[in-house]
Write an enzyme that holds these catalytic residues in place. Structure first.
Site, short mmCIF file in Angstrom:
data_model
loop_
_atom_site.label_atom_id
_atom_site.label_comp_id
_atom_site.label_asym_id
_atom_site.label_seq_id
_atom_site.Cartn_x
_atom_site.Cartn_y
_atom_site.Cartn_z
N TYR A 49 63.24 4.42 11.15
CA TYR A 49 62.49 3.50 10.29
C TYR A 49 61.96 4.21 9.03
O TYR A 49 62.36 3.90 7.91
CB TYR A 49 61.33 2.89 11.10
CG TYR A 49 60.47 1.94 10.30
CD1 TYR A 49 60.98 0.72 9.88
CD2 TYR A 49 59.16 2.26 9.98
CE1 TYR A 49 60.20 -0.15 9.14
CE2 TYR A 49 58.37 1.39 9.25
CZ TYR A 49 58.89 0.19 8.83
OH TYR A 49 58.11 -0.67 8.09
N ASP A 93 68.72 -7.64 8.10
CA ASP A 93 68.30 -6.56 7.21
C ASP A 93 68.88 -5.16 7.45
O ASP A 93 69.57 -4.90 8.43
CB ASP A 93 66.77 -6.51 7.17
CG ASP A 93 66.30 -6.62 5.74
OD1 ASP A 93 67.16 -6.71 4.85
OD2 ASP A 93 65.08 -6.58 5.50
N LEU A 96 59.29 -13.56 -2.83
CA LEU A 96 58.74 -14.85 -2.40
C LEU A 96 57.40 -15.15 -3.07
O LEU A 96 57.03 -16.31 -3.21
CB LEU A 96 58.57 -14.85 -0.88
CG LEU A 96 59.88 -14.74 -0.09
CD1 LEU A 96 59.61 -14.65 1.40
CD2 LEU A 96 60.77 -15.94 -0.38
N VAL A 97 56.70 -14.10 -3.50
CA VAL A 97 55.39 -14.31 -4.12
C VAL A 97 55.52 -15.23 -5.34
O VAL A 97 54.73 -16.15 -5.53
CB VAL A 97 54.75 -12.95 -4.49
CG1 VAL A 97 53.50 -13.16 -5.33
CG2 VAL A 97 54.41 -12.17 -3.24
N ALA A 98 56.56 -15.01 -6.13
CA ALA A 98 56.76 -15.83 -7.34
C ALA A 98 56.87 -17.31 -6.95
O ALA A 98 56.30 -18.19 -7.61
CB ALA A 98 58.02 -15.37 -8.06
N LYS A 99 57.59 -17.57 -5.88
CA LYS A 99 57.79 -18.97 -5.44
C LYS A 99 56.50 -19.54 -4.86
O LYS A 99 56.14 -20.69 -5.11
CB LYS A 99 58.92 -19.03 -4.41
CG LYS A 99 60.28 -18.64 -4.99
CD LYS A 99 61.41 -18.86 -4.00
CE LYS A 99 62.76 -18.63 -4.68
NZ LYS A 99 63.89 -18.91 -3.80
N ASP A 157 108.34 -21.53 3.03
CA ASP A 157 107.66 -21.23 1.76
C ASP A 157 108.48 -20.11 1.08
O ASP A 157 109.29 -19.45 1.73
CB ASP A 157 106.23 -20.76 2.05
CG ASP A 157 105.49 -20.30 0.81
OD1 ASP A 157 105.73 -20.88 -0.27
OD2 ASP A 157 104.68 -19.36 0.92
N TYR A 158 108.25 -19.90 -0.20
CA TYR A 158 109.04 -18.86 -0.87
C TYR A 158 108.25 -17.53 -1.01
O TYR A 158 108.54 -16.55 -0.32
CB TYR A 158 109.52 -19.36 -2.25
CG TYR A 158 110.36 -18.29 -2.91
CD1 TYR A 158 111.69 -18.08 -2.49
CD2 TYR A 158 109.83 -17.45 -3.87
CE1 TYR A 158 112.44 -17.05 -3.03
CE2 TYR A 158 110.58 -16.42 -4.42
CZ TYR A 158 111.88 -16.22 -4.00
OH TYR A 158 112.63 -15.20 -4.51
N ASP A 198 102.82 -18.42 4.25
CA ASP A 198 101.92 -17.26 4.25
C ASP A 198 100.52 -17.53 3.70
O ASP A 198 99.62 -16.75 3.91
CB ASP A 198 102.52 -16.11 3.43
CG ASP A 198 102.38 -16.36 1.95
OD1 ASP A 198 102.76 -17.46 1.50
OD2 ASP A 198 101.87 -15.47 1.24
P1 ADQ Z 1 59.05 -8.19 0.64
O1 ADQ Z 1 59.46 -6.93 -0.02
O2 ADQ Z 1 57.99 -8.06 1.62
O3 ADQ Z 1 60.28 -8.94 1.33
P2 ADQ Z 1 58.33 -10.71 -0.88
O4 ADQ Z 1 59.53 -11.54 -0.93
O5 ADQ Z 1 57.51 -10.80 -2.10
O6 ADQ Z 1 58.63 -9.18 -0.61
O7 ADQ Z 1 57.49 -11.20 0.34
C1 ADQ Z 1 56.20 -10.74 0.54
C2 ADQ Z 1 55.47 -11.68 1.49
O8 ADQ Z 1 54.29 -11.02 1.92
C3 ADQ Z 1 55.08 -12.97 0.82
O9 ADQ Z 1 55.34 -14.04 1.69
C4 ADQ Z 1 53.60 -12.81 0.53
O10 ADQ Z 1 52.86 -14.00 0.70
C5 ADQ Z 1 53.16 -11.79 1.54
N1 ADQ Z 1 52.18 -10.90 0.94
C6 ADQ Z 1 52.34 -10.10 -0.11
N2 ADQ Z 1 51.21 -9.47 -0.40
C7 ADQ Z 1 50.29 -9.88 0.48
C8 ADQ Z 1 48.94 -9.58 0.71
N3 ADQ Z 1 48.26 -8.72 -0.02
N4 ADQ Z 1 48.34 -10.18 1.72
C9 ADQ Z 1 49.02 -11.03 2.48
N5 ADQ Z 1 50.27 -11.37 2.31
C10 ADQ Z 1 50.92 -10.78 1.32
C11 ADQ Z 1 61.67 -8.66 1.49
C12 ADQ Z 1 62.45 -8.38 0.20
C13 ADQ Z 1 62.23 -9.52 -0.78
C14 ADQ Z 1 62.66 -10.85 -0.15
C15 ADQ Z 1 62.01 -11.03 1.20
C16 ADQ Z 1 62.58 -12.23 1.93
O11 ADQ Z 1 62.04 -7.15 -0.36
O12 ADQ Z 1 62.96 -9.29 -1.96
O13 ADQ Z 1 62.25 -11.90 -0.98
O14 ADQ Z 1 62.22 -9.89 2.04
O15 ADQ Z 1 63.94 -12.14 2.10
#
Ligand code: ADQ
Length: 732
Positions: A89, A146, A381-384, A502-503, A685
């Site tokens: 890890y 992963d 995912l934070v952006a979303k 087929d050719y 083929d």
């Molecule tokens: P991460 O590198 O962990 O994920 P991200 O996609 O931003 O990155 O996900 C982070 C998650 O953790 C979010 O759901 C967010 O809400 C939560 N989080 C972040 N900071 C936090 C905080 N301080 N306290 C509590 N929660 C927090 C990996 C990849 C990404 C990919 C995801 C999913 O690196 O690129 O989008 O997997 O596939």
């Protein structure tokens, strides 16, 4: 009842820690666990993974307590010792794979330990395999997640040839040049190729993967596929989403409202910029702070008006590089706060914490700007989550173009995290952005996120995984000598025979230029002999133009089908017949420029114009560009094909556009009706021949030449083997 799903990932959605001899259970942080948790609550599913603590000092009783508690969440622990955690890890996964895949410079000490780490990585992947095999039955659906478990699919495949195995990579897959720096890169690829379906967030990652597979020649690459003998591994993009409704509606929760009010008071009158990430070198936290620092230096008018709230969640705290990052970041925060701060204004509010859902949701709601600029990110995912949490269409998002999310969130303020000036400019634009002006863009992005959620992601992957295996059912037997003899006997006993051939790739090997693939004298002799035999109808059923077939085979007593069935010439006839309703080719003037455009972008590709078809050839093209543009081309052609009544078919290194209803299956059926044979042989083929195999009766002898999934009953390796077989047949 269909079998449940086995999810396998390094971490479980529930983590365990032991403080002062007591076990504590808490939800895991990170994109994967957050994302899949809502999917995996189903009792029929099992989630197998590491609970997050070393097993060395756990008693038998404690292990049992952990197992029992996890079982309540449908989770099953894989126990690992501290030594295994260090090598697998902290070591191979997070000091080598993670930085390399994110284009972060590897530390020298990590590179020196590559061998040592690799051994443990392999060992732990085997431990996971044993755990999965022990907890599931043959025929299971298994979804591996992963970079920690890249060897697992092949280890499972070796024991369970019929399981449906999917693999999803949550981080970027790097370009071939970067990936191949790893000494064991081919073994990692071979591990992943044990899957039926391999998923990435976006198309460029999938293409990078295919490019590396091609580099090591581990299989035949086709667009979105790798052919491995009789197995097909599909490789495609599945952009992960969030639980949109959950984030959107959470403003109604009491806990969120209370926290929001607290934040409102705390940050009263300030423009709040947030950054929310795990404390990770790939997230570009230092670069972001430096940009903010520069902004304050250059714009004194912003002092006291803005505040950067930096939430960093503790992550991989045992790793040296992560410890150093924390120190560096905290030093910089202090520097900014002491340089610019005043008695009533602290420019950076830094918090090294993992927030709960309600706290995080309230913070998103309060933040005027989200400043999300990872150096590289699989998705982000934070952006979303930020956009989903905004009231109405408020808020401004600054996003790295190197985050996977940038593909979908094109309406954000896009920045290049490698260029400090770009970060500063982006942030300044966001601060000055009139609220109303950005609302339209937020609305569009919210719609995108609402349409592609975590549920559609997981559901889409699973649906695809199931489809994939039905397609790849049962291997097609190679045509043994004994079977060849049986076919010859049957041929000799029969009264009326139909032979459909087929050719290209069957009677002649592929040449770089289509016009160079003329038949050998021997093949012509064999065909002539078969065609002259009484009661034989021998049909060359090809995608070629009439001209080619006439020139090469016109003098023999063969029937010819050109352009997949648009034109037919019976052995006894002089002239070609045109299949009704296919003569109009007005559509070609519209489609040809589209094909030409993408051929120009793909060095080595070219467009062939047939009477009633257009073909995009990419045999000689650079595979990277070929696959990249093939995917786009298919997408672009789809609506046009519907409009003009066309079909877009992929063949062997070609993409062909032709009118609907014209295919080798329809043509084969017409020949069956007109000849009423008691012996049918069909040899082909490529994909277009699959229509022919489907069109002939089950009693027909169908032979696929070369690799790949097929509906045919038998397989020959290449045109040379076809020639030998036809020779046996022609000896009557
Ligand atoms: P991460 O590198 O962990 O994920 P991200 O996609 O931003 O990155 O996900 C982070 C998650 O953790 C979010 O759901 C967010 O809400 C939560 N989080 C972040 N900071 C936090 C905080 N301080 N306290 C509590 N929660 C927090 C990996 C990849 C990404 C990919 C995801 C999913 O690196 O690129 O989008 O997997 O596939």
């Amino acid at each position: 009842m269909s079998p449940g799903l086995i999810i396998v990932s390094n971490r479980l959605p529930v983590s365990v820690k032991k403080t002062e001899g007591k076990l504590e259970f808490f939800p895991s942080v990170g994109g994967l666990s957050m994302g899949l948790a809502s999917y995996a609550n189903n009792r029929r599913n099992k989630w197998i993974g590491w609970p997050g603590l070393a097993s060395d000092d756990l008693s038998e009783k404690e292990r049992q307590i952990i197992s029992d508690e996890l079982l309540k969440h449908n989770c099953y622990p894989v126990f690992l010792t501290q030594k295994q955690i260090d090598g697998f890890y902290n070591g191979y996964s997070n000091r080598l794979l993670w930085p390399l895949f994110h284009d972060v410079v590897l530390s020298k000490s990590a590179v020196e330990k590559e061998d040592e780490y690799w051994k443990v990585y392999r060992q732990v992947n085997k431990i996971y395999a044993e755990s999965v095999l022990a907890r599931s039955n043959a025929g299971s659906n298994i979804w591996v997640h992963d970079y920690h478990l890249m060897l697992l699919p092949a280890l499972l495949r070796a024991e369970r040839p019929d399981d449906k195995i999917g693999f999803f990579l949550h981080i970027p897959f790097p370009p071939m040049k970067g990936f191949t720096k790893l000494r064991d890169a081919p073994a990692l690829l071979a591990g992943v190729l044990g899957s039926d379906l391999v998923g990435f967030h976006i198309v460029p990652y999938a293409n990078n993967f295919l490019e590396s597979v091609r580099h090591y020649d581990l299989g035949t690459i086709q667009p979105s596929k790798v052919l491995l003998g009789d197995r097909v591994v599909r490789v495609t993009d599945f952009p992960i989403g969030i639980d949109y409704a959950k984030w959107r509606r959470a403003n109604r929760l009491w806990g969120v409202r209370k926290e929001y009010l607290r934040l409102k008071l705390k940050y009263w009158g300030k423009k709040i910029i947030i950054t929310v990430d795990r404390m990770d070198p790939s997230k570009g936290l230092v670069e972001r702070l430096v940009a903010y620092q520069t902004l304050l230096e250059q714009n004194p008018d912003l002092h006291k008006k803005v505040r950067l709230v930096m939430i960093a969640v503790p992550s991989r705290t045992d790793i040296e590089e992560y410890k150093r990052l924390k120190e560096k970041l905290e030093k910089l925060v202090m520097e900014i706060n002491t340089t610019f701060g005043t008695s009533n204004w602290q420019p950076v509010d830094y918090q090294y914490v993992s927030l709960g859902f309600e706290q995080l949701r309230a913070l998103y709601q309060r933040a005027d700007i989200a400043f999300i600029t990872p150096l590289r990110d699989g998705m982000n995912l934070v952006a979303k989550e930020y956009l989903a949490s905004r009231s109405g269409h408020s808020g401004v998002l600054v996003l790295s173009k190197t985050a996977g999310a940038a593909e979908e969130l094109k309406d954000s303020i896009m920045v290049d995290p490698a260029k400090p000036a770009s970060l500063v400019r982006g942030l300044k634009r966001a601060i000055n952005m009139p609220r109303k002006k950005f609302a339209k863009r937020v609305a569009i992005m919210q719609q995108t996120i609402a349409d592609s959620t975590i549920h559609t992601w997981a559901g889409g992957f699973m649906k695809s995984l199931r489809q994939n295996n039905t397609l790849g059912k049962g291997p097609t037997a190679s045509l043994s000598d004994l079977k060849q003899k049986q076919i010859v006997d049957d041929y000799n006993r029969s009264f009326k025979r139909l032979i459909l051939l087929d050719y290209d790739g069957v009677l002649a090997p592929f040449a770089s230029r289509p016009e160079d693939a003329a038949p050998s004298p021997k093949v012509k002799r064999l065909l002539g002999k078969l065609a002259q035999t009484p009661d034989n109808t021998v049909v060359i059923i090809s995608g070629r133009s009439r001209g080619n077939l006439d020139e090469w085979l016109g003098h023999l007593h063969l029937s010819l089908v050109a352009e997949h069935g648009i034109f037919t010439k019976k052995a006894a006839d002089k002239d070609w017949q045109t299949t009704p309703n296919t003569a109009s080719n007005n559509w070609q003037a519209i489609i040809a420029p589209v094909l030409e455009k993408y051929a120009a972008k793909t060095p080595g590709a070219f467009v062939e114009t047939k009477t009633a078809a257009l073909v995009w050839h990419y045999r000689k093209a650079n595979p990277y560009y070929a696959h990249k543009y093939l995917v786009i081309l298919k997408r672009v052609l789809k609506p046009m094909a519907t409009k003009y009544g066309l079909q877009v078919k992929q063949g062997n290194k070609i993409l062909e556009v032709r009118p609907l209803g014209i295919d080798k299956g329809t043509s084969a059926i017409a020949w069956l009706h007109s000849t009423s044979p008691d012996f049918v042989l069909a040899i082909g083929d490529d994909y277009t021949d699959e229509d022919m195999f489907a069109g002939v009766p089950a009693s027909a002898y169908t032979i696929k030449v070369g690799r790949g999934t097929t509906k045919a009953h038998y397989r020959l390796k290449n045109p040379a083997e076809v020639e030998q077989f036809l020779e046996k047949l022609s000896k009557k």
